[in-house]
Each structure stands twice: as C-alpha cells, then as structure tokens.
Design a protein around this motif. Structure first.
Motif, PDB file in Angstrom:
ATOM      1  N   ASN A 107      -3.288   1.674  -8.315  1.00 18.30           N
ATOM      2  CA  ASN A 107      -2.022   0.675  -7.064  1.00 18.30           C
ATOM      3  C   ASN A 107      -3.470  -0.806  -6.980  1.00 18.30           C
ATOM      4  N   LEU A 135      -3.974  -3.419  -5.873  1.00 18.40           N
ATOM      5  CA  LEU A 135      -3.792  -4.627  -4.632  1.00 18.40           C
ATOM      6  C   LEU A 135      -4.998  -5.056  -4.967  1.00 18.40           C
ATOM      7  N   GLU A 186      -6.056   3.287  -4.272  1.00 18.22           N
ATOM      8  CA  GLU A 186      -6.325   1.849  -3.955  1.00 18.22           C
ATOM      9  C   GLU A 186      -7.753   1.408  -3.892  1.00 18.22           C
ATOM     10  N   THR A 209       0.839  -1.359   0.191  1.00 20.92           N
ATOM     11  CA  THR A 209      -0.049  -0.185  -0.175  1.00 20.92           C
ATOM     12  C   THR A 209       0.314   1.455  -0.289  1.00 20.92           C
TER      13      THR A 209
END
Length: 142
Positions: free
Chosen positions: A68, A70, A34, A2
């Motif tokens: 990002n 994730l 995120e 993160t």
C-alpha cells in the motif's frame, strides 16, 4: 487510505508490526506493507521483514502481499527475482499506487515478479482481488 482506516481492519484479524521504516500488517490471507516516505527498500530490509514474520509464514502456507504505497520510496525491482528464488510462500502480489508515476514503477516491477502482480488504484481494490484468489480462499476456509 491506511489499512487501519479501512473497513477490512474491522473485518479481519491481523497483527501489526511497527518497523523504523514503516508498518506491516499480517492477516491469514495476506500481508500489507505501508512504508515511510523516502526510504529505499533493499534486501536487508526485506530480510528483516521475513525474519519478523518467520513464525507466521512457514513453507507450507500460501499468502498474498499488498504494498500500500501511501508514500513515495524507492524499490529495487531485482528484489523480486531474489525473493522468488529464496522464498515460495507468496501466491500473488498487489501494488496500490496513488500516482501515475507510482503506477509506471509498479509496471516495471510486474516484469520481475514471477507470479501474478496486480496494479491497483485503491486498497479496497487490492484486498478484494486478493480475497478472490482461489489459492487464498482455501486458507480462509482452513
């Protein structure tokens, strides 16, 4: 990894905004998203994000965007075309993927985004690339 667990969260000033669909961080050079597992990114969600950062993002600044990824979620590639037509503050985008499938999806998105879109395997790679862009170096020094 993160953004908050990266070395950059200690090196850069940033603003964190928590949405029901994920977290977004804005620095002087770039925005990092995120997003949560299983969501579907559509124009309504993008408009909500833009609305939240409208004071930070004006037509006269240049900024980068880092997704990002994730978590696994769906994204309408057509959104890049709509976004390119409605907004012009992004100089480039980076997509951090953690799977082969995610990398393939980002390859598809690359065809829809009119500016530079880099596919990355780590958040560090994406941030390092973003900070080396000439368009953003002038933002750091201003």
């Amino acid at each position: 990894m993160t953004f908050e667990n990266s070395k950059y969260s200690n090196l850069l000033d940033y603003k964190k905004v928590v949405f029901p669909f994920g977290n977004v961080y804005i620095t002087k050079q770039f925005i990092v998203s995120e997003l949560n597992e299983g969501i579907h990114v559509d124009f309504t969600m993008v408009s909500e994000l833009i609305g939240e950062f409208s004071e930070d993002i004006s037509n006269d600044i240049r900024i980068g965007y880092i997704a990002n990824r994730l978590n696994s979620y769906s994204f309408e590639p057509q959104l890049w075309l709509d976004f390119n037509n409605d907004y012009d503050f992004l100089v480039a985008s980076a997509v951090v993927t953690y799977s082969d499938f995610g990398y393939l999806n980002s390859s598809l998105e690359k065809h829809f985004f009119k500016k530079s879109l880099k596919r990355c395997h780590s958040l560090d790679e994406a941030i390092a690339w973003m900070m080396e862009l000439d368009e953003l170096k002038s933002e750091v020094n201003s």
